[in-house]
Design a protein around this motif. Structure first.
Motif, PDB file in Angstrom:
ATOM      1  N   LEU A 150       1.392   2.961  14.857  1.00 53.65           N
ATOM      2  CA  LEU A 150       2.138   3.638  13.791  1.00 53.65           C
ATOM      3  C   LEU A 150       1.509   4.991  13.456  1.00 53.65           C
ATOM      4  O   LEU A 150       2.215   5.962  13.160  1.00 53.65           O
ATOM      5  CB  LEU A 150       2.174   2.753  12.543  1.00 53.65           C
ATOM      6  N   GLY A 151       0.168   5.033  13.502  1.00 55.02           N
ATOM      7  CA  GLY A 151      -0.502   6.297  13.225  1.00 55.02           C
ATOM      8  C   GLY A 151      -0.190   7.362  14.255  1.00 55.02           C
ATOM      9  O   GLY A 151      -0.047   8.541  13.923  1.00 55.02           O
ATOM     10  N   ARG A 152      -0.081   6.951  15.528  1.00 58.02           N
ATOM     11  CA  ARG A 152       0.264   7.920  16.577  1.00 58.02           C
ATOM     12  C   ARG A 152       1.728   8.339  16.495  1.00 58.02           C
ATOM     13  O   ARG A 152       2.067   9.487  16.778  1.00 58.02           O
ATOM     14  CB  ARG A 152      -0.036   7.319  17.954  1.00 58.02           C
ATOM     15  N   ARG A 153       2.581   7.400  16.106  1.00 58.61           N
ATOM     16  CA  ARG A 153       4.012   7.715  16.044  1.00 58.61           C
ATOM     17  C   ARG A 153       4.354   8.543  14.814  1.00 58.61           C
ATOM     18  O   ARG A 153       5.235   9.407  14.863  1.00 58.61           O
ATOM     19  CB  ARG A 153       4.815   6.414  16.045  1.00 58.61           C
ATOM     20  N   TYR A 154       3.672   8.257  13.721  1.00 60.79           N
ATOM     21  CA  TYR A 154       3.923   9.002  12.477  1.00 60.79           C
ATOM     22  C   TYR A 154       2.605   9.638  12.024  1.00 60.79           C
ATOM     23  O   TYR A 154       1.917   9.102  11.143  1.00 60.79           O
ATOM     24  CB  TYR A 154       4.461   8.071  11.389  1.00 60.79           C
ATOM     25  N   PRO A 155       2.231  10.753  12.634  1.00 54.83           N
ATOM     26  CA  PRO A 155       0.920  11.367  12.329  1.00 54.83           C
ATOM     27  C   PRO A 155       0.741  11.719  10.857  1.00 54.83           C
ATOM     28  O   PRO A 155      -0.366  11.651  10.331  1.00 54.83           O
ATOM     29  CB  PRO A 155       0.914  12.633  13.199  1.00 54.83           C
ATOM     30  N   ARG A 156       1.840  12.090  10.194  1.00 49.59           N
ATOM     31  CA  ARG A 156       1.722  12.481   8.793  1.00 49.59           C
ATOM     32  C   ARG A 156       1.327  11.304   7.908  1.00 49.59           C
ATOM     33  O   ARG A 156       0.761  11.489   6.835  1.00 49.59           O
ATOM     34  CB  ARG A 156       3.041  13.072   8.301  1.00 49.59           C
ATOM     35  N   ARG A 157       1.669  10.115   8.348  1.00 50.29           N
ATOM     36  CA  ARG A 157       1.355   8.920   7.559  1.00 50.29           C
ATOM     37  C   ARG A 157       0.159   8.161   8.117  1.00 50.29           C
ATOM     38  O   ARG A 157      -0.063   7.011   7.772  1.00 50.29           O
ATOM     39  CB  ARG A 157       2.573   7.993   7.512  1.00 50.29           C
ATOM     40  N   HIS A 158      -0.583   8.830   8.987  1.00 46.99           N
ATOM     41  CA  HIS A 158      -1.733   8.154   9.602  1.00 46.99           C
ATOM     42  C   HIS A 158      -2.769   7.753   8.558  1.00 46.99           C
ATOM     43  O   HIS A 158      -3.394   6.692   8.653  1.00 46.99           O
ATOM     44  CB  HIS A 158      -2.377   9.072  10.643  1.00 46.99           C
ATOM     45  N   SER A 159      -2.946   8.598   7.539  1.00 45.70           N
ATOM     46  CA  SER A 159      -3.943   8.291   6.510  1.00 45.70           C
ATOM     47  C   SER A 159      -3.584   7.043   5.722  1.00 45.70           C
ATOM     48  O   SER A 159      -4.457   6.316   5.251  1.00 45.70           O
ATOM     49  CB  SER A 159      -4.096   9.474   5.551  1.00 45.70           C
ATOM     50  N   SER A 160      -2.283   6.756   5.592  1.00 46.80           N
ATOM     51  CA  SER A 160      -1.879   5.555   4.859  1.00 46.80           C
ATOM     52  C   SER A 160      -1.961   4.307   5.721  1.00 46.80           C
ATOM     53  O   SER A 160      -2.126   3.202   5.214  1.00 46.80           O
ATOM     54  CB  SER A 160      -0.450   5.717   4.326  1.00 46.80           C
ATOM     55  N   SER A 161      -1.845   4.477   7.045  1.00 48.45           N
ATOM     56  CA  SER A 161      -1.951   3.312   7.926  1.00 48.45           C
ATOM     57  C   SER A 161      -3.398   2.932   8.181  1.00 48.45           C
ATOM     58  O   SER A 161      -3.699   1.786   8.494  1.00 48.45           O
ATOM     59  CB  SER A 161      -1.258   3.586   9.267  1.00 48.45           C
ATOM     60  N   TYR A 162      -4.319   3.900   8.024  1.00 51.57           N
ATOM     61  CA  TYR A 162      -5.732   3.609   8.284  1.00 51.57           C
ATOM     62  C   TYR A 162      -6.303   2.576   7.316  1.00 51.57           C
ATOM     63  O   TYR A 162      -6.960   1.627   7.732  1.00 51.57           O
ATOM     64  CB  TYR A 162      -6.551   4.901   8.236  1.00 51.57           C
ATOM     65  N   PRO A 163      -6.067   2.714   5.980  1.00 49.72           N
ATOM     66  CA  PRO A 163      -6.575   1.673   5.082  1.00 49.72           C
ATOM     67  C   PRO A 163      -5.998   0.307   5.390  1.00 49.72           C
ATOM     68  O   PRO A 163      -6.679  -0.712   5.248  1.00 49.72           O
ATOM     69  CB  PRO A 163      -6.141   2.166   3.694  1.00 49.72           C
ATOM     70  N   SER A 164      -4.724   0.270   5.830  1.00 52.54           N
ATOM     71  CA  SER A 164      -4.128  -1.021   6.174  1.00 52.54           C
ATOM     72  C   SER A 164      -4.880  -1.665   7.319  1.00 52.54           C
ATOM     73  O   SER A 164      -5.120  -2.874   7.334  1.00 52.54           O
ATOM     74  CB  SER A 164      -2.661  -0.822   6.560  1.00 52.54           C
ATOM     75  N   SER A 165      -5.276  -0.843   8.297  1.00 48.72           N
ATOM     76  CA  SER A 165      -6.043  -1.370   9.419  1.00 48.72           C
ATOM     77  C   SER A 165      -7.412  -1.863   8.972  1.00 48.72           C
ATOM     78  O   SER A 165      -7.932  -2.840   9.490  1.00 48.72           O
ATOM     79  CB  SER A 165      -6.203  -0.281  10.486  1.00 48.72           C
ATOM     80  N   GLY A 166      -7.995  -1.193   7.983  1.00 49.86           N
ATOM     81  CA  GLY A 166      -9.324  -1.584   7.527  1.00 49.86           C
ATOM     82  C   GLY A 166      -9.330  -2.805   6.636  1.00 49.86           C
ATOM     83  O   GLY A 166     -10.350  -3.483   6.510  1.00 49.86           O
ATOM     84  N   MET A 167      -8.199  -3.113   6.011  1.00 48.72           N
ATOM     85  CA  MET A 167      -8.135  -4.240   5.078  1.00 48.72           C
ATOM     86  C   MET A 167      -7.662  -5.525   5.738  1.00 48.72           C
ATOM     87  O   MET A 167      -7.539  -6.554   5.077  1.00 48.72           O
ATOM     88  CB  MET A 167      -7.183  -3.893   3.928  1.00 48.72           C
ATOM     89  N   HIS A 168      -7.410  -5.478   7.062  1.00 45.69           N
ATOM     90  CA  HIS A 168      -6.814  -6.661   7.692  1.00 45.69           C
ATOM     91  C   HIS A 168      -7.738  -7.865   7.665  1.00 45.69           C
ATOM     92  O   HIS A 168      -7.283  -9.000   7.558  1.00 45.69           O
ATOM     93  CB  HIS A 168      -6.380  -6.342   9.130  1.00 45.69           C
ATOM     94  N   SER A 169      -9.054  -7.639   7.744  1.00 44.11           N
ATOM     95  CA  SER A 169      -9.983  -8.773   7.722  1.00 44.11           C
ATOM     96  C   SER A 169      -9.916  -9.508   6.395  1.00 44.11           C
ATOM     97  O   SER A 169      -9.884 -10.743   6.350  1.00 44.11           O
ATOM     98  CB  SER A 169     -11.412  -8.279   7.970  1.00 44.11           C
ATOM     99  N   CYS A 170      -9.892  -8.743   5.310  1.00 41.46           N
ATOM    100  CA  CYS A 170      -9.837  -9.355   3.983  1.00 41.46           C
ATOM    101  C   CYS A 170      -8.538 -10.124   3.786  1.00 41.46           C
ATOM    102  O   CYS A 170      -8.536 -11.253   3.291  1.00 41.46           O
ATOM    103  CB  CYS A 170      -9.986  -8.269   2.924  1.00 41.46           C
ATOM    104  N   LEU A 171      -7.422  -9.523   4.203  1.00 41.54           N
ATOM    105  CA  LEU A 171      -6.127 -10.176   4.025  1.00 41.54           C
ATOM    106  C   LEU A 171      -6.039 -11.461   4.838  1.00 41.54           C
ATOM    107  O   LEU A 171      -5.573 -12.496   4.353  1.00 41.54           O
ATOM    108  CB  LEU A 171      -5.002  -9.218   4.430  1.00 41.54           C
ATOM    109  N   LEU A 172      -6.513 -11.405   6.083  1.00 36.84           N
ATOM    110  CA  LEU A 172      -6.439 -12.594   6.931  1.00 36.84           C
ATOM    111  C   LEU A 172      -7.342 -13.705   6.417  1.00 36.84           C
ATOM    112  O   LEU A 172      -7.021 -14.881   6.527  1.00 36.84           O
ATOM    113  CB  LEU A 172      -6.813 -12.239   8.368  1.00 36.84           C
ATOM    114  N   SER A 173      -8.482 -13.328   5.859  1.00 37.44           N
ATOM    115  CA  SER A 173      -9.374 -14.346   5.304  1.00 37.44           C
ATOM    116  C   SER A 173      -8.682 -15.106   4.182  1.00 37.44           C
ATOM    117  O   SER A 173      -8.804 -16.327   4.067  1.00 37.44           O
ATOM    118  CB  SER A 173     -10.656 -13.690   4.786  1.00 37.44           C
ATOM    119  N   CYS A 174      -7.949 -14.369   3.354  1.00 34.81           N
ATOM    120  CA  CYS A 174      -7.243 -15.019   2.246  1.00 34.81           C
ATOM    121  C   CYS A 174      -6.077 -15.868   2.747  1.00 34.81           C
ATOM    122  O   CYS A 174      -5.798 -16.936   2.204  1.00 34.81           O
ATOM    123  CB  CYS A 174      -6.738 -13.968   1.261  1.00 34.81           C
ATOM    124  N   LEU A 175      -5.391 -15.381   3.806  1.00 32.93           N
ATOM    125  CA  LEU A 175      -4.218 -16.099   4.307  1.00 32.93           C
ATOM    126  C   LEU A 175      -4.596 -17.330   5.118  1.00 32.93           C
ATOM    127  O   LEU A 175      -3.987 -18.393   4.989  1.00 32.93           O
ATOM    128  CB  LEU A 175      -3.362 -15.161   5.164  1.00 32.93           C
TER     129      LEU A 175
END
Length: 280
Positions: A167-192
């Motif tokens: 998504l970051g490569r396809r939508y470069p302008r929104r790359h900064s918003s997709s980066y935190p999502s990538s970094g939070m995946h461990s926390c989210l999966l732990s809860c799920l």
């Protein structure tokens, strides 16, 4: 905490070593990408050293004192090499050796984690790598329900990471918003994937029972003091210190040089050696 347990030390020592190294390394570093702290290979070596010393001198020294002595003496050796401006020795480490070391370390780490991923128990995951791999296959019939959570979580982690990068490569302008999502995946999966663990933590907080689990940590803080370096222990470690020092050097320099090649900069070996020595 996991690295401390690999080294057969109380888990709080992993927390202490995780932040102390970072605080000191930032003052000396020439690599902006390296994270200083416990690593799997050195943790395994420390566990072997503690086991060997305990076999030769049963009950004479505790694990934390042995680990502290190894860290202090090997750090002193590396610091001396850096202060004497002998960092040029590092340049003689060939790239194939560094690549081989990193590949071997990766295989060693992965082999040690497969048993926990599949829920296999009953054998020593700190044994020689080839033995661990053989035992992983031997104990496949004993795989438990843990594998469902472990493998599902592993695939989900990579799926989220790959998806966010795409998504970051396809939508470069929104790359900064997709980066935190990538970094939070461990926390989210732990809860799920571990709702029971999450509920247990929340319940413990509400019932004010977490203080019990922190008693060992408080005890270590209360007994904190300069390390006690026993001359007899140093003599007992004489055969182990060269290997520990080489691993310490090779682990850090290999990673630093790799990051430097990828990101287009060159490290200063003398500063890196001083940083490692002071940190230890």
């Amino acid at each position: 905490m996991s690295y401390a347990q690999i080294a057969t030390l109380p888990p709080q020592y992993g927390l202490y070593s995780a932040f102390v190294g970072t605080l000191i390394y930032c003052l000396f570093a020439t690599s902006k990408d390296v994270s200083i702290g416990p690593v799997a290979v050195m943790s395994l070596k420390i566990s072997q050293i503690i086991s060997d010393v305990d076999k030769c001198f049963p009950g004479m020294w505790e694990g934390p004192q042995i680990a502290t002595t190894v860290a202090f003496v090997s750090g002193l050796i590396v610091l001396g090499i850096g202060l004497l401006r002998l960092g040029w020795i590092v340049e003689f480490i060939p790239v194939p050796a560094v690549s081989g070391y990193m590949t071997g370390s990766a295989i060693n780490i992965v082999a040690g984690q497969v048993a926990g991923l599949l829920g296999e128990y009953g054998f020593d995951t700190r044994a020689a790598t080839y033995k661990v791999i053989i035992n992983c296959f031997k104990f496949l019939p004993d795989t438990k329900l843990d594998a469902a959570f472990g493998i599902t979580g592993l695939f989900a982690l990579y799926a989220i990471r790959i998806g966010c990068d795409a998504l970051g490569r396809r939508y470069p302008r929104r790359h900064s918003s997709s980066y935190p999502s990538s970094g939070m995946h461990s926390c989210l999966l732990s809860c799920l994937l571990h709702p029971g663990s999450t509920a247990g933590i929340v319940s413990a907080i509400l019932e004010n029972t977490l203080s019990k689990s922190w008693k060992p940590c408080r005890a270590v803080f209360n007994t904190s003091a300069p390390p006690v370096i026993d001359g007899k222990l140093v003599s007992a470690l004489a055969g182990q210190l060269p290997v520990a020092t080489i691993i310490l050097l090779l682990e850090h320099i290999a990673i630093s040089k790799s990051f430097g090649r990828v990101n287009g900069y060159k490290i200063n070996p003398n500063q890196e050696l001083i940083a490692i020595g002071v940190t230890n």
